[in-house]
Enzyme design. Structure first.
Site, PDB file in Angstrom:
ATOM      1  N   LYS A  22      27.691  25.631  -4.893  1.00 28.33           N
ATOM      2  CA  LYS A  22      26.703  24.906  -5.776  1.00 28.33           C
ATOM      3  C   LYS A  22      26.656  23.442  -5.440  1.00 28.33           C
ATOM      4  CE  LYS A  22      29.710  23.472  -9.265  1.00 28.33           C
ATOM      5  NZ  LYS A  22      29.773  21.896  -9.371  1.00 28.33           N
ATOM      6  N   ASP A  55      32.398  26.985 -14.472  1.00 27.82           N
ATOM      7  CA  ASP A  55      31.073  27.201 -13.725  1.00 27.82           C
ATOM      8  C   ASP A  55      30.674  28.576 -13.174  1.00 27.82           C
ATOM      9  OD1 ASP A  55      30.449  24.417 -13.586  1.00 27.82           O
ATOM     10  OD2 ASP A  55      31.871  24.068 -11.864  1.00 27.82           O
TER      11      ASP A  55
HETATM   12  O1  C5P Z   1      36.064  25.259 -17.173  1.00 30.21           O
HETATM   13  P1  C5P Z   1      37.079  24.847 -15.937  1.00 30.21           P
HETATM   14  O2  C5P Z   1      38.192  25.309 -15.899  1.00 30.21           O
HETATM   15  O3  C5P Z   1      36.293  24.772 -14.628  1.00 30.21           O
HETATM   16  O4  C5P Z   1      37.123  23.408 -16.262  1.00 30.21           O
HETATM   17  C1  C5P Z   1      38.371  22.467 -15.586  1.00 30.21           C
HETATM   18  C2  C5P Z   1      38.659  21.373 -16.815  1.00 30.21           C
HETATM   19  O5  C5P Z   1      37.696  20.483 -16.388  1.00 30.21           O
HETATM   20  C3  C5P Z   1      38.806  21.603 -18.206  1.00 30.21           C
HETATM   21  O6  C5P Z   1      40.269  21.870 -18.334  1.00 30.21           O
HETATM   22  C4  C5P Z   1      38.378  20.446 -18.657  1.00 30.21           C
HETATM   23  O7  C5P Z   1      39.293  19.448 -18.532  1.00 30.21           O
HETATM   24  C5  C5P Z   1      37.080  19.941 -17.735  1.00 30.21           C
HETATM   25  N1  C5P Z   1      35.939  20.211 -18.371  1.00 30.21           N
HETATM   26  C6  C5P Z   1      35.471  19.851 -19.532  1.00 30.21           C
HETATM   27  N2  C5P Z   1      34.323  20.138 -19.996  1.00 30.21           N
HETATM   28  C7  C5P Z   1      33.351  20.753 -19.216  1.00 30.21           C
HETATM   29  C8  C5P Z   1      33.986  21.551 -18.114  1.00 30.21           C
HETATM   30  C9  C5P Z   1      35.248  21.123 -17.552  1.00 30.21           C
HETATM   31  O8  C5P Z   1      36.213  18.825 -20.180  1.00 30.21           O
HETATM   32  N3  C5P Z   1      32.349  21.122 -19.706  1.00 30.21           N
END
Ligand code: C5P
Length: 299
Positions: free
Chosen positions: A12, A138
């Site tokens: 993406k 995502d």
């Molecule tokens: O959701 P994901 O595991 O991909 O996110 C990785 C990290 O990125 C989270 O632990 C957080 O620190 C940060 N994040 C965030 N806000 C989001 C997406 C990701 O703070 N909307």
């Protein structure tokens, strides 16, 4: 019964990413526009005679256990639906890792979609997307067949952008050699927010509606103005090389340029396939290693 399944796992780009505010769960509320692109990994799922989940990948650096989101997808589905079947997951990587292109998240979504078939679960996309949100913010986007979608909440609440569902864009995509840690970039964004608040500065985002309009009307001046990523400044400050890539693209005449996700991948929107391929050849000649000419993925 189905024994083996092969799936394409697309990458993406974020054409828009506005970080709104930190949340009490450690995440941030965001507003984003996802685009699915043709650059993809291949995932092969094979039923196993035992109950194990085994993951292999052509890249040795990719984790094979719990830290791999695709592995976690299989594990989660088994737990949530009380399934005791095993699976072999083979990942053939083409999407650069830790680049802001959602490769790991896409692999997890492909495993959920594939196992839904392989294990005959008949779960709806909405149900799969709700499960997917437990793996990463995502992942839900990749469950749906939408080429363009808006993501709200953590980025996990997905709405198709119907006005541009028929659009297919060409891109030039450059990925620096280093990876970027998403949590680190969000932490740095928090610090910048505090500083800006103290200084009485606020940086308003643009608008998803304007971006959609610019894309639909193919209005390149408006498009240039409406591409937006709150995290870009933060990542560029840590990795000035990203800024230099931007300048390099500008010098080559690309006008609409943005970093994807938390970076470091940088993309430009091209006016044609010809332009994308021309830029690809030029950048390769300049010695760029990870360059791609890619377009919006077909459904
Ligand atoms: O959701 P994901 O595991 O991909 O996110 C990785 C990290 O990125 C989270 O632990 C957080 O620190 C940060 N994040 C965030 N806000 C989001 C997406 C990701 O703070 N909307």
């Amino acid at each position: 019964m189905l024994k083996k399944l092969s799936l394409k796992s697309y990458a993406k780009l974020n054409l828009y990413l506005e970080v709104l505010k930190p949340r009490s769960d450690g995440y941030h509320d965001i507003k984003t526009v996802f685009e699915k692109i043709g650059l993809c990994d291949k995932i092969v799922l094979k039923a196993r005679p035992d109950k194990k989940i085994k993951l292999t990948c052509n890249l040795p650096a990719v984790p094979k256990g719990q830290t791999n989101l695709a592995y976690r997808g299989a594990q989660l589905l088994r737990k949530a639906l009380h399934i005791d079947q095993g699976v072999d997951i083979r990942i053939i990587k083409h999407i650069p890792v830790a680049a802001g292109l959602g490769g790991g998240s896409s692999n997890a979504a492909s495993v959920l979609l594939g196992l839904n078939k392989l294990w005959g679960l008949a779960l709806s996309k909405n149900k799969l997307a709700r499960l997917a949100a437990n793996i990463g913010s995502d992942v839900p986007f990749f469950i749906y067949d939408y080429p363009f979608a808006e993501g709200c909440g953590r980025g996990d609440k997905i709405r198709p952008l119907k006005a541009i569902s028929g659009l297919r864009l060409w891109h030039i995509l450059i990925v620096p050699k280093f990876g970027v840690s998403t949590p680190l970039i969000y932490k740095k964004w928090d610090k910048t927010l505090e500083k800006n608040k103290k200084a009485g500065l606020t940086r308003p985002g643009q608008d998803v509606k304007i971006l959609t309009l610019a894309l639909k009307a193919r209005n390149s001046a408006l498009l240039r103005e409406s591409l937006f990523n709150s995290l870009e400044q933060v990542t560029v400050r840590l990795y000035p090389q990203i800024g230099r890539i931007r300048e390099q693209l500008l010098r080559k005449g690309v006008k609409s340029i943005l970093m994807s996700g938390s970076g470091p991948a940088v993309f430009g929107i091209c006016s044609s396939k010809k332009e994308a391929l021309f830029l690809y050849r030029q950048l390769k000649k300049d010695g760029m290693v990870k360059v791609f000419a890619t377009r919006t993925a077909r459904r």
